[in-house]
Scaffold this active site. Structure first.
Site, PDB file in Angstrom:
ATOM      1  N   ARG A  86       5.300   6.277  -4.843  1.00 21.46           N
ATOM      2  CA  ARG A  86       4.498   5.611  -5.871  1.00 21.46           C
ATOM      3  C   ARG A  86       3.005   5.707  -5.594  1.00 21.46           C
ATOM      4  O   ARG A  86       2.207   5.956  -6.513  1.00 21.46           O
ATOM      5  CB  ARG A  86       4.939   4.147  -6.013  1.00 21.46           C
ATOM      6  N   LYS A 118     -19.509   4.980 -14.372  1.00 25.28           N
ATOM      7  CA  LYS A 118     -18.485   4.060 -14.869  1.00 25.28           C
ATOM      8  C   LYS A 118     -17.127   4.462 -14.297  1.00 25.28           C
ATOM      9  O   LYS A 118     -16.219   4.912 -15.006  1.00 25.28           O
ATOM     10  CB  LYS A 118     -18.473   4.061 -16.394  1.00 25.28           C
ATOM     11  N   LYS A 164     -33.102   2.590 -16.793  1.00 24.56           N
ATOM     12  CA  LYS A 164     -32.338   2.064 -17.924  1.00 24.56           C
ATOM     13  C   LYS A 164     -33.094   0.928 -18.597  1.00 24.56           C
ATOM     14  O   LYS A 164     -34.194   0.566 -18.164  1.00 24.56           O
ATOM     15  CB  LYS A 164     -30.962   1.622 -17.444  1.00 24.56           C
ATOM     16  N   GLU A 219     -33.722   6.520 -19.701  1.00 32.02           N
ATOM     17  CA  GLU A 219     -32.900   6.180 -20.864  1.00 32.02           C
ATOM     18  C   GLU A 219     -33.787   5.580 -21.945  1.00 32.02           C
ATOM     19  O   GLU A 219     -34.606   4.695 -21.670  1.00 32.02           O
ATOM     20  CB  GLU A 219     -31.825   5.177 -20.464  1.00 32.02           C
ATOM     21  N   ASP A 242     -29.704   7.277 -25.730  1.00 32.06           N
ATOM     22  CA  ASP A 242     -28.571   6.371 -25.770  1.00 32.06           C
ATOM     23  C   ASP A 242     -28.307   5.858 -27.180  1.00 32.06           C
ATOM     24  O   ASP A 242     -29.181   5.254 -27.814  1.00 32.06           O
ATOM     25  CB  ASP A 242     -28.819   5.189 -24.830  1.00 32.06           C
TER      26      ASP A 242
END
Length: 275
Positions: free
Chosen positions: A93, A128, A160, A189, A210
């Site tokens: 597994r 991410k 960002k 960004e 973005d």
């Protein structure tokens, strides 16, 4: 990777080990088995598979039939393994959890690359990623033919929206990042054409567009291309939208879905001989 494998095995075995295998399988039994694709896709994680088997029991002999990045058909053998049956059942597994997930990442990357083929646009991943799996997921992205963005917060600057707010605006954040970057790449960004203009005036050479609409993406490319500024689109990119985004002329598209919510590739372990 070994620490991650040990953690995965520990949470599966607990303090008592594999009580089912202990109860039902003779201690001296040995098995030959194959990891087989149940559906077509792109393989990744074969090295992790071998490492899981070795960690459980060094006498488990794992032999890959294909390599990472291979395109396989349903029913195709990916690897064979031979050794103690109980050990193989312990490894099964955990090995499949890694292999199916990473092959799912590679398969998704390949599909995105196929959709944008011929546009000169590169598909790239993001940060991410699932905690602890970043290096493995990014390797799987590359196996699928897509490109890696920065590995973490340490190997590139990405200004960002919250950095811009904290610094007093896009222009100030861009200038500060460029001043302090040293030999690292700086990407900025921006959320609209006004912020793009501010970043360009501050000297940005790489921008992340973005959640731009297609018309604004084309306008952004028209402003950036004469300056030699690298353009990348991001924000909710899917297989259904990525082609149109790529056709605006952006040089890259960031796809968080490659790693944060990918569907596992269906792979199983088939026992062939038990002695």
């Amino acid at each position: 990777m070994i620490e991650l494998i040990r953690l995965a095995l520990a949470e599966d075995l607990g303090e008592r080990g594999d009580v089912t295998a202990t109860a039902t399988v003779p201690a001296g039994a040995t098995t030959t088995a194959s990891f087989v694709a149940r559906e077509a896709g792109v393989v990744a994680g074969l090295g992790v598979l071998a490492a899981v088997c070795a960690e459980v029991d060094p006498s488990l002999l794992c032999t890959a039939s294909v390599g990472d990045g291979a395109r396989v058909r349903a029913g195709e053998c990916l690897a064979s393994v031979a050794g103690p049956t109980r050990a193989l059942l312990v490894a099964e597994r955990t090995a499949l959890n890694f292999l199916t997930h990473l092959s799912g990442v590679a398969t998704a990357a390949a599909r995105y690359c196929e959709v944008v083929a011929g546009t000169w646009c590169t598909v790239r991943d993001t940060r991410k990623t699932l905690p602890g799996l970043r290096a493995l997921q990014k390797a799987a992205v590359a196996a699928g033919g897509a490109a890696n963005h920065r590995m973490g917060l340490y190997d590139g600057l990405l200004v960002k929206d919250n950095h811009a707010v904290a610094a007093g605006g896009v222009a100030r954040a861009t200038a500060a990042a460029l001043s302090g970057a040293g030999d690292l790449e700086v990407q900025v960004e921006v959320d609209d054409l006004g912020e793009l203009d501010a970043a360009l005036q501050a000297g940005a050479t790489c921008v992340l567009l973005d959640n731009f609409g297609l018309e604004d993406l084309r306008a952004a490319v028209d402003r950036c291309r004469p300056r030699g500024v690298f353009t990348e689109a991001s924000g909710g990119v899917t297989l259904q939208t990525v082609r149109a985004i790529a056709e605006t002329g952006v040089e890259a598209v960031a796809v968080g879905a490659l790693t944060h919510s990918v569907q596992a590739l269906d792979i199983g372990l088939d026992f062939e001989e038990v002695a």
